[in-house]
Design a protein around this motif. Structure first.
Motif, PDB file in Angstrom:
ATOM      1  N   ASP A   1       0.847  -1.198   0.000  1.00  0.00           N
ATOM      2  CA  ASP A   1       0.000   0.000   0.000  1.00  0.00           C
ATOM      3  C   ASP A   1       0.879   1.242   0.000  1.00  0.00           C
ATOM      4  OD1 ASP A   1      -1.821   2.013   0.352  1.00  0.00           O
ATOM      5  OD2 ASP A   1      -2.955   1.000   1.934  1.00  0.00           O
ATOM      6  N   SER A   2       0.988   1.906  -1.120  1.00  0.00           N
ATOM      7  CA  SER A   2       1.852   3.082  -1.237  1.00  0.00           C
ATOM      8  C   SER A   2       1.245   4.304  -0.570  1.00  0.00           C
ATOM      9  CB  SER A   2       2.123   3.390  -2.721  1.00  0.00           C
ATOM     10  OG  SER A   2       0.902   3.659  -3.397  1.00  0.00           O
ATOM     11  N   THR A   3      -0.025   4.229  -0.154  1.00  0.00           N
ATOM     12  CA  THR A   3      -0.665   5.383   0.491  1.00  0.00           C
ATOM     13  C   THR A   3      -0.334   5.453   1.988  1.00  0.00           C
ATOM     14  OG1 THR A   3      -2.692   4.168   1.049  1.00  0.00           O
ATOM     15  CG2 THR A   3      -2.582   5.212  -1.140  1.00  0.00           C
ATOM     16  N   MET A   4       0.336   4.413   2.516  1.00  0.00           N
ATOM     17  CA  MET A   4       0.661   4.376   3.939  1.00  0.00           C
ATOM     18  C   MET A   4       2.158   4.554   4.149  1.00  0.00           C
ATOM     19  SD  MET A   4      -1.808   1.295   5.317  1.00  0.00           S
ATOM     20  CE  MET A   4      -1.211   1.438   6.992  1.00  0.00           C
ATOM     21  N   SER A   5       2.494   5.224   5.237  1.00  0.00           N
ATOM     22  CA  SER A   5       3.897   5.443   5.583  1.00  0.00           C
ATOM     23  C   SER A   5       4.087   5.171   7.066  1.00  0.00           C
ATOM     24  CB  SER A   5       4.322   6.880   5.269  1.00  0.00           C
ATOM     25  OG  SER A   5       5.591   7.159   5.838  1.00  0.00           O
ATOM     26  N   LEU A   6       5.220   4.562   7.412  1.00  0.00           N
ATOM     27  CA  LEU A   6       5.528   4.293   8.807  1.00  0.00           C
ATOM     28  C   LEU A   6       5.651   5.586   9.614  1.00  0.00           C
ATOM     29  CD1 LEU A   6       8.247   1.517   8.362  1.00  0.00           C
ATOM     30  CD2 LEU A   6       5.958   1.199   9.294  1.00  0.00           C
ATOM     31  N   GLU A   7       5.912   6.685   8.934  1.00  0.00           N
ATOM     32  CA  GLU A   7       6.112   7.951   9.631  1.00  0.00           C
ATOM     33  C   GLU A   7       4.818   8.742   9.796  1.00  0.00           C
ATOM     34  OE1 GLU A   7       9.036   9.595   7.060  1.00  0.00           O
ATOM     35  OE2 GLU A   7      10.701   8.708   8.153  1.00  0.00           O
ATOM     36  N   ASP A   8       3.739   8.255   9.222  1.00  0.00           N
ATOM     37  CA  ASP A   8       2.450   8.939   9.311  1.00  0.00           C
ATOM     38  C   ASP A   8       1.930   8.804  10.744  1.00  0.00           C
ATOM     39  OD1 ASP A   8      -0.212   9.775   9.108  1.00  0.00           O
ATOM     40  OD2 ASP A   8      -0.407   9.021   7.057  1.00  0.00           O
ATOM     41  N   ALA A   9       1.652   9.947  11.384  1.00  0.00           N
ATOM     42  CA  ALA A   9       1.235   9.934  12.789  1.00  0.00           C
ATOM     43  C   ALA A   9      -0.127   9.295  12.993  1.00  0.00           C
ATOM     44  CB  ALA A   9       1.243  11.347  13.345  1.00  0.00           C
ATOM     45  N   ARG A  10      -0.855   9.007  11.930  1.00  0.00           N
ATOM     46  CA  ARG A  10      -2.128   8.312  12.089  1.00  0.00           C
ATOM     47  C   ARG A  10      -1.928   6.851  12.437  1.00  0.00           C
ATOM     48  NH1 ARG A  10      -4.946   9.255   6.492  1.00  0.00           N
ATOM     49  NH2 ARG A  10      -2.793   8.794   5.857  1.00  0.00           N
ATOM     50  N   PHE A  11      -0.686   6.362  12.303  1.00  0.00           N
ATOM     51  CA  PHE A  11      -0.418   4.944  12.499  1.00  0.00           C
ATOM     52  C   PHE A  11       0.578   4.747  13.644  1.00  0.00           C
ATOM     53  CE2 PHE A  11      -0.958   5.518   7.810  1.00  0.00           C
ATOM     54  CZ  PHE A  11      -2.273   5.071   7.771  1.00  0.00           C
ATOM     55  N   SER A  12       0.212   3.889  14.589  1.00  0.00           N
ATOM     56  CA  SER A  12       1.134   3.476  15.636  1.00  0.00           C
ATOM     57  C   SER A  12       1.829   2.206  15.176  1.00  0.00           C
ATOM     58  CB  SER A  12       0.382   3.236  16.950  1.00  0.00           C
ATOM     59  OG  SER A  12      -0.137   4.452  17.445  1.00  0.00           O
ATOM     60  N   VAL A  13       3.133   2.148  15.416  1.00  0.00           N
ATOM     61  CA  VAL A  13       3.934   1.074  14.839  1.00  0.00           C
ATOM     62  C   VAL A  13       4.864   0.470  15.889  1.00  0.00           C
ATOM     63  CG1 VAL A  13       5.577   0.472  13.014  1.00  0.00           C
ATOM     64  CG2 VAL A  13       3.896   2.290  12.623  1.00  0.00           C
ATOM     65  N   ILE A  14       5.016  -0.842  15.844  1.00  0.00           N
ATOM     66  CA  ILE A  14       6.047  -1.518  16.617  1.00  0.00           C
ATOM     67  C   ILE A  14       7.274  -1.583  15.721  1.00  0.00           C
ATOM     68  CG2 ILE A  14       6.736  -3.613  17.827  1.00  0.00           C
ATOM     69  CD1 ILE A  14       3.824  -4.136  18.438  1.00  0.00           C
ATOM     70  N   ARG A  15       8.246  -0.709  15.988  1.00  0.00           N
ATOM     71  CA  ARG A  15       9.416  -0.579  15.135  1.00  0.00           C
ATOM     72  C   ARG A  15      10.482  -1.586  15.519  1.00  0.00           C
ATOM     73  NH1 ARG A  15       9.474   4.230  12.151  1.00  0.00           N
ATOM     74  NH2 ARG A  15      11.077   3.101  10.980  1.00  0.00           N
ATOM     75  N   TYR A  16      11.084  -2.178  14.502  1.00  0.00           N
ATOM     76  CA  TYR A  16      12.174  -3.133  14.714  1.00  0.00           C
ATOM     77  C   TYR A  16      13.491  -2.426  14.449  1.00  0.00           C
ATOM     78  CZ  TYR A  16      15.494  -6.851  13.577  1.00  0.00           C
ATOM     79  OH  TYR A  16      16.601  -7.652  13.515  1.00  0.00           O
TER      80      TYR A  16
END
Length: 815
Positions: free
Chosen positions: A350-365
Motif C-alpha cells: 500500500d503506497s498510500t501508507m507510511s511508517l512515519e504517518d502519525a495516524r499509524f502506531s507502529v512496533i518498530r524493529y
C-alpha cells in the motif's frame, strides 16, 4: 467549582513562560520596512516538487517551504524530535526521544509569521474571573522562530514561508535537548556538515529527517576525540493536535498512569493547587452503540487502537508481537469495549501508507545491539490524549530475555538449557515483552508492587499458578517464576507473566466511559468510588509504584508476599543453574564467552535476591488511600520480617557463597573468587551498620509500634558475623576480614572525624544511637576475649580485634 487552570510544560531551551488562552496576532517591528511578498508562481513554480498534507510541503531550488492554510494558524502542533542515528558511545540510542515541545504559527504585521513555543496553557472553566485576566496579561509565549511571508497561495488561502533554516540549523524546538547537549558537551552547529534529508507531509503531521554536526569536547565520545565534532541524525514529527481537547481524567495515585501536570488558579480558593491528568487514548462508543454500552453490553469503539508491525521485523517473530498486543483485548473488555485494541502486519504493497504517518502506531524493529525495548507515547499536553505511539523493539532484546530465562527458569524448564532457544520459546518471550511495552503505550506505568500480592506458596501450587499467573500485572518487572521448584512440575502457563487482574482493573478505571455529560470533577467522584469499592473488594489490585520508595513490597524483579522465603527458593534454583552452566552454555568453537556472560548474569541474580531481602530491614509499607478507605497509609515492617532478612544475609552472604564460584567455572574464566565475595560482604556490612540505618531504626523504635531497639538489632547482626570458623580456610579468611570490617564500622560511629573537630553532622552520631553502639562495642570486646581463650588456633585474630576495640574505646575516652 469555577476555576482557571494553567498547565506547565517545560520547554527545553525556552524556559518556563505562560501562554494566553486564545493567541492573538502579534505585532512585528514596524520600524523596518516589511519584506515584499513575491508572486506565488515565482516562489512555487510549476517545476517545484509539492506534497499535500496538513501543510503543503514545497521543495524548490534546494529550499523547503510550508504552505500554511489560514485555518491552521493558531492551531497547536506537538513537535517530537527523536534520534535516528547517534555517535558511538552516546548515552541515547537511535529511536529515542530527545525533545518534545508544543508550538503554533501566528500571522504578524510586517508580512511576518511567528512560531511560538507553548510553555503554559490556560484552560478556563470560567473566563469571567478576574484572576483569568491576570494570567492572560502576564503569560506570554516566547517566539521560537520568525519567518518572512514569501508568497500567498490565494486560490487555496495558504501562506508560504521558507522553513529551510528552521530544520537545518540549530534551535530549541527541533534539535537536541539542553540536557542531552550538556551530557555530550555539544557546542555550535557546523552548517557545512548539516543538511535536510527530506521533509514529508501527511494528513495530520509533518515528518522531517535531518543530519546535524556539532562541535564537541566530550571525552567519552570517540568521534569528538578524533574530529572534535559529532554527527547525529534526527526525525522531527510535527503532529496536529485536536481542535477540541479530549475531556481530561484526574490522576489517582492508586492507579498507575502516566500523567500531565497542571497548576490550578481559582479566585475562590486561598491557594494554588496542582492537578495531574492521565494519558490515555480517546476511546468512545459509536453514537449508535451508546445505549448498549451504558447497559453493559460490549461494543466496538468508534476508533480502535491499532498497532502495525514494522515490515523490517523478521517474519517469524511477527505473530508473537501481534499476540502481545491482542492480549490486551480482554483488559479493554473490562472497560466495556470489544476489539478495542489490535495489531496488524503492515500492508507492504500500500503506497498510500507510511511508517512515519502519525495516524499509524507502529512496533518498530531496530537492528541494534541494544538489549532493550521501550514504548513511548505522543500525547496532547492539554488533555493527556495519546495521539500515537512507536514501540521500539531492539533485535538484541532476545539476548536479554534469553539470559533472564536461562538463569531464572532453567531449573524448571528444560527448554531454557541451551544458548539458542527454539523459535517457539523465544517467540513466547517476545510476546511477553510486547505486552509489557504496549501497556506503556496505552498509558500504564510500572507497577512494581504487583508481584507482592501473590502468596509465596501459591507460586509452587501448580493448579493455582497456572490458572492465575505469578503476578497480578504484566507491568511489574516480575520476569519469571523463579520460586517454583523442579518437583512442582509447573508448566509455562505458571512461569511467564501475563495480563493480570490489576491490568484489567487499571484499564477499566482509565477507559470506562460514564453515561451522561459529567464534567471532569463529577467524573472524578465516580472514579474515586470505583477505586474505593474495587480495592475494598480486592486488595490485590494495589498499585505499588515504580519501586523507588522505601516500601519493600515494591521492587523490580522480586516475587511474592514474602520475598525472604521466595528468594530462598530462588537461591535453591540458582545453585542448580550455576552447577549446569558449563554444559548449558557449551557451543562448538566458543572460548567460554557464553559461560562468562551467563555466569555474570547468575552472580547478578544472586545479588538481586539479597538486595530484595535487605530492603526489609529499614523501610515502611506505603499504601496510598483516600479518606474513604480505612487503615493507615504508612505502617512499619513487622519486626519478625526484619529479623528474617538479617538471618538471610547471614546465611547467604556472610557465609561465603562459594557455590556461586565452582572450580569448573572459575578456572575457565580466571575469576578472583575471594575479591568478588569480599566485595559482596563489604557492601552488605556497609549497609547493615550504616549510621543512617541505625538512626532510622532508632526513630522507628521510638515513633512506631515496631519495638525493635538498635541494641537488639546490633546483636542480631553480630550473631551472623561472629560465628565459629568452619573447615574451609578460604571461607574462614573471608569471615575474619568481615569481622575486622564490622569493627571498623563501629569505630566510624563512635569516633567520627566530626566529633574530634567539635561538631557532629550525622543524626546517628548525635542522638542516642552512638551511645548504644558504644555499649555494644564494650560487650563485643568481652565476647571476643572469650573466643580467643576457647579457640587457640585463631587467638591471634581475636586478640588483634580486642586490640583494635581498645584503641576505639581509648580514643573515645579522650573526646
Amino acid at each position: 467549582m469555577k476555576y482557571v487552570m494553567m498547565y506547565g510544560l517545560l520547554l527545553c531551551g525556552l524556559g518556563a513562560f505562560a501562554q494566553k488562552a486564545a493567541p492573538t496576532p502579534a505585532k512585528a517591528d514596524t520600524t523596518k520596512k516589511p519584506v515584499a511578498v513575491q508572486p506565488y508562481s515565482k516562489i512555487v513554480p510549476a517545476s517545484a516538487r509539492k506534497q499535500n498534507g496538513v501543510f503543503t510541503v514545497v521543495y524548490n531550488d534546494n529550499k523547503y517551504y510550508f504552505e500554511i492554510p489560514d485555518s491552521l494558524f493558531n492551531r497547536y502542533f506537538l513537535v517530537v524530535t527523536r534520534y535516528t542515528g547517534t555517535p558511538s558511545g552516546n548515552v541515547s540510542m537511535g529511536g529515542e526521544e530527545t525533545n518534545e515541545q508544543t508550538v503554533y504559527f501566528e500571522k504578524a504585521s510586517g508580512n511576518k509569521v511567528f512560531m511560538r513555543g507553548v510553555v503554559y496553557r490556560n484552560d478556563s472553566a470560567d473566563s469571567t474571573q478576574a484572576i483569568y485576566k491576570s494570567l492572560k496579561v502576564s503569560n506570554v509565549n516566547p517566539i521560537a522562530a520568525a519567518f518572512d511571508i514569501k508568497a500567498i497561495n490565494t486560490a487555496d488561502k495558504r501562506t508560504v514561508i521558507d522553513v529551510t533554516d528552521l530544520f537545518k540549523k540549530d534551535n530549541p524546538v527541533m534539535s537536541i535537548s539542553s540536557k542531552d547537549k550538556g551530557i555530550s558537551k555539544v557546542g555550535s552547529i557546523a552548517d557545512d556538515r548539516s543538511f535536510i534529508e527530506k521533509i514529508a507531509a501527511y494528513p495530520m503531521n509533518i515528518e522531517a529527517r535531518t543530519t546535524k554536526t556539532y562541535t564537541s569536547t566530550s571525552s567519552s565520545l570517540y568521534a569528538a576525540q578524533v574530529a572534535g565534532a559529532i554527527t547525529y541524525s534526527f526525525n522531527v514529527s510535527m503532529v496536529l493536535l485536536p481542535k477540541e481537547p479530549m475531556k481530561k481524567r484526574f490522576f489517582d495515585e492508586r492507579v498507575g498512569y502516566f500523567a500531565n501536570r497542571y497548576t490550578l488558579f481559582n479566585e475562590n480558593s486561598q491557594r494554588t493547587q496542582t492537578q495531574d491528568y492521565v494519558q490515555r487514548y480517546r476511546l468512545e462508543p459509536k453514537p449508535e452503540d451508546v445505549d448498549k454500552y451504558n447497559k453493559g453490553i460490549l461494543v466496538e469503539p468508534k476508533k480502535p487502537i491499532v498497532y502495525y508491525i514494522d515490515p523490517a521485523t523478521p517474519k517469524k517473530w511477527r505473530p508473537y508481537l501481534i499476540a502481545g498486543v491482542n492480549d490486551w483485548q480482554k483488559a479493554f473488555e473490562k472497560a466495556g469495549f470489544k476489539n478495542a485494541i489490535m495489531a496488524k502486519e503492515w500492508p507492504e504493497g500500500d503506497s498510500t501508507m507510511s511508517l512515519e504517518d502519525a495516524r499509524f502506531s507502529v512496533i518498530r524493529y531496530m537492528a541494534s545491539e541494544t538489549p532493550n525495548a521501550y514504548g513511548p507515547r505522543i500525547s496532547d499536553p492539554r488533555s493527556g490524549e495519546i495521539m500515537e505511539s512507536h514501540v521500539v523493539w531492539y533485535h538484541n532484546v532476545m539476548k536479554l530475555v534469553h539470559n533472564w530465562y536461562m538463569i531464572q527458569a532453567g531449573a524448571i524448564d528444560p527448554r531454557a538449557r541451551k544458548m539458542e532457544f527454539d523459535d517457539e520459546l523465544m517467540g513466547e518471550l517476545i510476546r511477553f515483552v510486547s505486552s509489557h511495552e504496549i501497556g506503556h503505550t496505552i498509558g500504564l506505568r510500572h507497577n512494581m508492587g504487583a508481584s507482592s500480592q501473590t502468596p509465596v506458596e501459591k507460586l509452587r501450587d501448580k493448579k493455582w499458578v497456572e490458572a492465575n499467573g505469578h503476578t497480578v500485572s504484566i507491568m511489574d518487572y516480575a520476569r519469571f517464576n523463579y520460586v517454583a521448584q523442579p518437583e512442582d512440575h509447573i508448566s509455562k502457563e505458571g512461569i511467564y507473566p501475563r495480563i493480570g487482574a490489576y491490568d484489567k482493573w487499571a484499564i477499566q478505571w482509565g477507559y470506562k466511559v460514564f453515561p451522561g455529560e459529567q464534567n471532569e470533577e463529577q467524573e472524578h467522584k465516580l472514579l474515586n468510588k470505583l477505586a474505593v469499592d474495587s480495592l475494598t473488594r480486592n486488595p490485590r489490585l494495589w498499585f505499588g509504584g515504580e519501586g523507588k520508595n522505601e516500601d519493600p513490597r515494591s521492587q523490580a524483579e522480586d516475587l511474592s508476599d514474602n520475598v525472604t522465603r521466595a528468594n530462598e527458593y530462588g537461591i535453591k534454583n540458582l545453585k542448580r543453574v550455576v552447577a549446569m552452566l558449563p554444559q548449558w552454555t557449551r557451543e562448538e568453537g566458543d572460548q567460554y564467552d557464553n559461560l562468562k556472560e551467563l555466569h555474570k548474569a547468575a552472580v547478578s541474580q544472586f545479588s538481586r535476591y539479597v538486595d530484595h531481602v535487605a530492603k526489609n530491614i529499614v523501610g515502611r509499607y506505603i499504601t496510598n488511600k483516600s479518606v474513604e478507605q480505612s487503615g493507615a497509609v504508612y505502617t512499619a515492617i513487622p519486626k519478625q520480617r526484619t529479623k528474617e532478612a538479617i538471618r538471610f544475609i547471614g546465611r547467604h552472604v556472610f557465609e561465603a557463597p562459594l557455590w556461586l564460584y565452582p572450580d569448573n567455572i572459575t578456572n575457565k574464566l580466571g575469576t578472583k573468587v575471594a575479591d568478588d565475595i569480599l566485595d559482596q560482604q563489604s557492601r552488605y556490612i556497609n549497609t547493615l551498620v550504616a549510621p543512617t540505618y541505625l538512626y532510622n531504626l532508632q526513630m522507628m523504635a521510638l515513633t512506631t509500634r515496631k519495638n525493635y531497639p538498635v541494641a537488639e538489632y546490633l546483636n542480631d547482626v553480630k550473631r551472623e558475623i561472629w560465628k565459629p570458623f568452619g573447615k574451609n580456610e578460604l571461607a574462614n579468611s573471608m569471615r575474619r576480614s568481615l569481622q575486622r570490617s564490622y569493627v571498623e564500622k563501629l569505630q566510624f560511629i563512635i569516633n567520627p572525624k566530626q566529633v574530634k573537630e567539635g561538631w557532629i553532622k550525622s543524626n546517628a552520631q548525635r542522638d542516642d544511637t552512638r551511645l548504644t553502639v558504644l555499649e555494644h562495642t564494650k560487650k563485643l570486646r568481652a565476647e571476643v576475649k572469650a573466643m580467643a581463650a576457647k579457640n587457640p588456633k585463631y587467638a591471634a585474630h581475636y586478640n588483634d580485634i580486642v586490640h583494635e576495640i581498645n584503641k576505639i574505646l581509648h580514643e573515645q575516652n579522650k573526646l
